[in-house]
Design a protein around this motif. Structure first.
Motif, PDB file in Angstrom:
ATOM      1  N   GLN A 282      34.433  38.090  39.026  1.00  0.00           N
ATOM      2  CA  GLN A 282      35.380  37.256  39.586  1.00  0.00           C
ATOM      3  C   GLN A 282      35.532  35.869  39.050  1.00  0.00           C
ATOM      4  O   GLN A 282      36.630  35.485  38.816  1.00  0.00           O
ATOM      5  N   ALA A 283      34.426  35.118  38.578  1.00  0.00           N
ATOM      6  CA  ALA A 283      34.810  34.049  37.865  1.00  0.00           C
ATOM      7  C   ALA A 283      35.286  34.180  36.791  1.00  0.00           C
ATOM      8  O   ALA A 283      36.160  33.392  36.245  1.00  0.00           O
ATOM      9  N   PHE A 284      35.113  35.471  36.038  1.00  0.00           N
ATOM     10  CA  PHE A 284      35.813  35.747  34.702  1.00  0.00           C
ATOM     11  C   PHE A 284      37.251  35.612  34.944  1.00  0.00           C
ATOM     12  O   PHE A 284      38.090  35.314  34.191  1.00  0.00           O
ATOM     13  N   LEU A 285      38.042  36.313  36.077  1.00  0.00           N
ATOM     14  CA  LEU A 285      39.227  36.362  36.327  1.00  0.00           C
ATOM     15  C   LEU A 285      39.761  34.918  36.605  1.00  0.00           C
ATOM     16  O   LEU A 285      40.809  34.866  36.073  1.00  0.00           O
ATOM     17  N   ILE A 286      39.168  34.081  37.099  1.00  0.00           N
ATOM     18  CA  ILE A 286      39.530  32.856  37.396  1.00  0.00           C
ATOM     19  C   ILE A 286      39.712  32.182  36.255  1.00  0.00           C
ATOM     20  O   ILE A 286      40.672  31.506  35.783  1.00  0.00           O
ATOM     21  N   LEU A 287      38.678  32.004  35.408  1.00  0.00           N
ATOM     22  CA  LEU A 287      38.810  31.368  34.133  1.00  0.00           C
ATOM     23  C   LEU A 287      39.832  31.937  33.029  1.00  0.00           C
ATOM     24  O   LEU A 287      40.572  31.310  32.317  1.00  0.00           O
ATOM     25  N   TYR A 288      39.909  33.315  33.059  1.00  0.00           N
ATOM     26  CA  TYR A 288      40.845  33.994  32.148  1.00  0.00           C
ATOM     27  C   TYR A 288      42.293  33.717  32.705  1.00  0.00           C
ATOM     28  O   TYR A 288      42.828  33.360  31.727  1.00  0.00           O
ATOM     29  N   SER A 289      42.474  33.606  33.997  1.00  0.00           N
ATOM     30  CA  SER A 289      43.918  33.433  34.128  1.00  0.00           C
ATOM     31  C   SER A 289      44.239  31.889  33.827  1.00  0.00           C
ATOM     32  O   SER A 289      45.300  31.521  33.720  1.00  0.00           O
ATOM     33  N   LEU A 290      43.001  30.850  34.285  1.00  0.00           N
ATOM     34  CA  LEU A 290      43.297  29.457  33.865  1.00  0.00           C
ATOM     35  C   LEU A 290      43.650  29.428  32.328  1.00  0.00           C
ATOM     36  O   LEU A 290      44.594  28.543  32.205  1.00  0.00           O
ATOM     37  N   ALA A 291      42.899  30.220  31.680  1.00  0.00           N
ATOM     38  CA  ALA A 291      43.264  30.137  30.096  1.00  0.00           C
ATOM     39  C   ALA A 291      44.655  30.447  29.827  1.00  0.00           C
ATOM     40  O   ALA A 291      45.521  29.722  29.010  1.00  0.00           O
ATOM     41  N   LEU A 292      45.140  31.703  30.394  1.00  0.00           N
ATOM     42  CA  LEU A 292      46.415  31.927  30.069  1.00  0.00           C
ATOM     43  C   LEU A 292      47.664  30.901  30.542  1.00  0.00           C
ATOM     44  O   LEU A 292      48.354  30.600  29.858  1.00  0.00           O
ATOM     45  N   MET A 293      47.345  30.277  31.662  1.00  0.00           N
ATOM     46  CA  MET A 293      48.275  29.345  32.130  1.00  0.00           C
ATOM     47  C   MET A 293      48.202  28.314  31.463  1.00  0.00           C
ATOM     48  O   MET A 293      49.360  27.450  31.242  1.00  0.00           O
ATOM     49  N   LEU A 294      47.128  27.677  30.849  1.00  0.00           N
ATOM     50  CA  LEU A 294      47.043  26.545  30.134  1.00  0.00           C
ATOM     51  C   LEU A 294      47.869  26.842  28.722  1.00  0.00           C
ATOM     52  O   LEU A 294      48.484  25.896  28.030  1.00  0.00           O
TER      53      LEU A 294
ATOM     54  N   LEU B  90      47.416  39.722  31.918  1.00  0.00           N
ATOM     55  CA  LEU B  90      46.827  39.201  33.089  1.00  0.00           C
ATOM     56  C   LEU B  90      46.434  40.321  34.090  1.00  0.00           C
ATOM     57  O   LEU B  90      45.383  40.450  34.814  1.00  0.00           O
ATOM     58  N   ALA B  91      47.494  41.320  34.183  1.00  0.00           N
ATOM     59  CA  ALA B  91      47.401  42.286  35.334  1.00  0.00           C
ATOM     60  C   ALA B  91      46.399  43.316  35.154  1.00  0.00           C
ATOM     61  O   ALA B  91      45.699  43.761  35.948  1.00  0.00           O
ATOM     62  N   VAL B  92      46.366  43.636  33.663  1.00  0.00           N
ATOM     63  CA  VAL B  92      45.356  44.840  33.481  1.00  0.00           C
ATOM     64  C   VAL B  92      43.887  44.526  33.795  1.00  0.00           C
ATOM     65  O   VAL B  92      43.023  45.203  34.787  1.00  0.00           O
ATOM     66  N   PRO B  93      43.184  43.494  33.346  1.00  0.00           N
ATOM     67  CA  PRO B  93      41.617  43.067  33.876  1.00  0.00           C
ATOM     68  C   PRO B  93      41.767  42.765  35.641  1.00  0.00           C
ATOM     69  O   PRO B  93      40.754  43.169  36.052  1.00  0.00           O
ATOM     70  N   THR B  94      42.845  42.293  36.037  1.00  0.00           N
ATOM     71  CA  THR B  94      42.712  41.900  37.402  1.00  0.00           C
ATOM     72  C   THR B  94      42.723  43.021  38.442  1.00  0.00           C
ATOM     73  O   THR B  94      42.181  43.049  39.272  1.00  0.00           O
ATOM     74  N   ILE B  95      43.776  44.197  37.783  1.00  0.00           N
ATOM     75  CA  ILE B  95      43.624  45.221  38.748  1.00  0.00           C
ATOM     76  C   ILE B  95      42.311  45.979  38.680  1.00  0.00           C
ATOM     77  O   ILE B  95      41.869  46.593  39.581  1.00  0.00           O
ATOM     78  N   MET B  96      42.049  46.186  37.109  1.00  0.00           N
ATOM     79  CA  MET B  96      40.749  47.015  37.086  1.00  0.00           C
ATOM     80  C   MET B  96      39.654  46.447  38.091  1.00  0.00           C
ATOM     81  O   MET B  96      38.845  47.249  38.665  1.00  0.00           O
ATOM     82  N   ILE B  97      39.344  45.140  37.874  1.00  0.00           N
ATOM     83  CA  ILE B  97      38.305  44.618  38.746  1.00  0.00           C
ATOM     84  C   ILE B  97      38.475  44.511  40.130  1.00  0.00           C
ATOM     85  O   ILE B  97      37.556  44.626  40.847  1.00  0.00           O
ATOM     86  N   THR B  98      39.777  44.238  40.525  1.00  0.00           N
ATOM     87  CA  THR B  98      40.014  44.370  41.946  1.00  0.00           C
ATOM     88  C   THR B  98      39.779  45.565  42.576  1.00  0.00           C
ATOM     89  O   THR B  98      39.153  45.688  43.706  1.00  0.00           O
ATOM     90  N   TYR B  99      40.275  46.451  41.774  1.00  0.00           N
ATOM     91  CA  TYR B  99      40.128  47.847  42.415  1.00  0.00           C
ATOM     92  C   TYR B  99      38.524  48.293  42.368  1.00  0.00           C
ATOM     93  O   TYR B  99      38.221  49.187  43.393  1.00  0.00           O
ATOM     94  N   ASP B 100      38.037  47.945  41.468  1.00  0.00           N
ATOM     95  CA  ASP B 100      36.557  48.234  41.219  1.00  0.00           C
ATOM     96  C   ASP B 100      35.741  47.620  42.340  1.00  0.00           C
ATOM     97  O   ASP B 100      34.723  48.285  42.860  1.00  0.00           O
ATOM     98  N   GLN B 101      36.177  46.258  42.750  1.00  0.00           N
ATOM     99  CA  GLN B 101      35.304  45.751  43.609  1.00  0.00           C
ATOM    100  C   GLN B 101      35.599  45.642  45.051  1.00  0.00           C
ATOM    101  O   GLN B 101      35.133  45.202  46.078  1.00  0.00           O
TER     102      GLN B 101
END
Length: 228
Positions: A31-43, A95-106
């Protein structure tokens, strides 16, 4: 005048302790990875837009030499039009691919749909306390003790209204329903003591609906279960 408040604001923000980024389990790591990952894309997007903005401001700024200049009429540019259509679509996909995978898994599942094995703990929410019952029947209020390095299966249900189970350093928020039992897994928690809370407003005593989550070694957990 506004500029005087900018520096103190940044100094205050640097002292913020963002618990969700101090992950202490494999579940929270993702979950922390998703936060930092999306933040990096937005930056990246902010950086590109800022560079273009500054460039255009200087390139097309008003000057005495340009005041009578009429630029040529441009009807279109296929490369630019393709870029600003395809570019955002690619960013959304990245952004969507890892978000969907992790969210669905958890995501929490109904108790009848849970297939994985782990350490089962019954979690009962009520205004305004938490009750944790372990496999051997040991029960305790507002104190959750779990072993390190295991898959913890939290069987969540409520005795009254909707609550929300949340230990920021171990995993995400999960709604606790009065009419169904949900199973939420915390993978490989690490030793430590963490704050837990109800993250859904549930009445006048909502702020006091807190608990302590303690992750201990396997031996300590066995001793805890055997305590009377």
């Amino acid at each position: 005048m506004k500029k005087l408040f900018v520096l103190p604001l940044f100094l205050l923000l640097t002292g913020c302790n963002i618990a969700v980024l101090d992950s202490q389990s494999d579940t929270a790591d993702d979950q922390a990875f998703l936060i930092l990952y999306s933040l990096a894309l937005m930056l990246v997007v902010v950086l590109i837009v800022s560079i273009l903005f500054i460039r255009f401001v200087f390139k097309y700024r008003y000057t005495d030499e340009r005041k009578d200049n009429i630029p040529p009429d441009v009807k279109g540019n296929k490369w630019l039009e393709t870029a600003w259509v395809v570019g955002p679509l690619l960013l959304l996909a990245i952004l969507a691919v890892p978000t969907i995978m992790i969210t669905y898994d958890q995501s929490a599942v109904l108790s009848s749909e849970s297939e994985n094995e782990g350490v089962p703990i019954q979690v009962t929410a009520r205004q305004y306390e938490w009750t944790f019952e372990h496999a051997n029947g040991k029960t305790e209020q507002n104190r959750l003790v779990i072993p390190e390095g295991e898959t913890i299966q939290l069987h969540l249900h409520s005795e009254d209204i909707i609550h929300s189970f949340w230990v920021p350093k171990l995993g995400g928020k999960v709604d606790v329903m009065p009419d169904r039992e949900l199973v939420y897994e915390i993978q490989n928690p690490r030793i430590g003591t963490y704050d837990g809370k109800c993250a859904e407003y549930c009445g006048v005593g909502h702020t006091s609906m807190r608990f302590v989550a303690e992750v201990v070694s396997q031996e300590e957990y066995e001793n805890y279960l055997n305590e009377r």
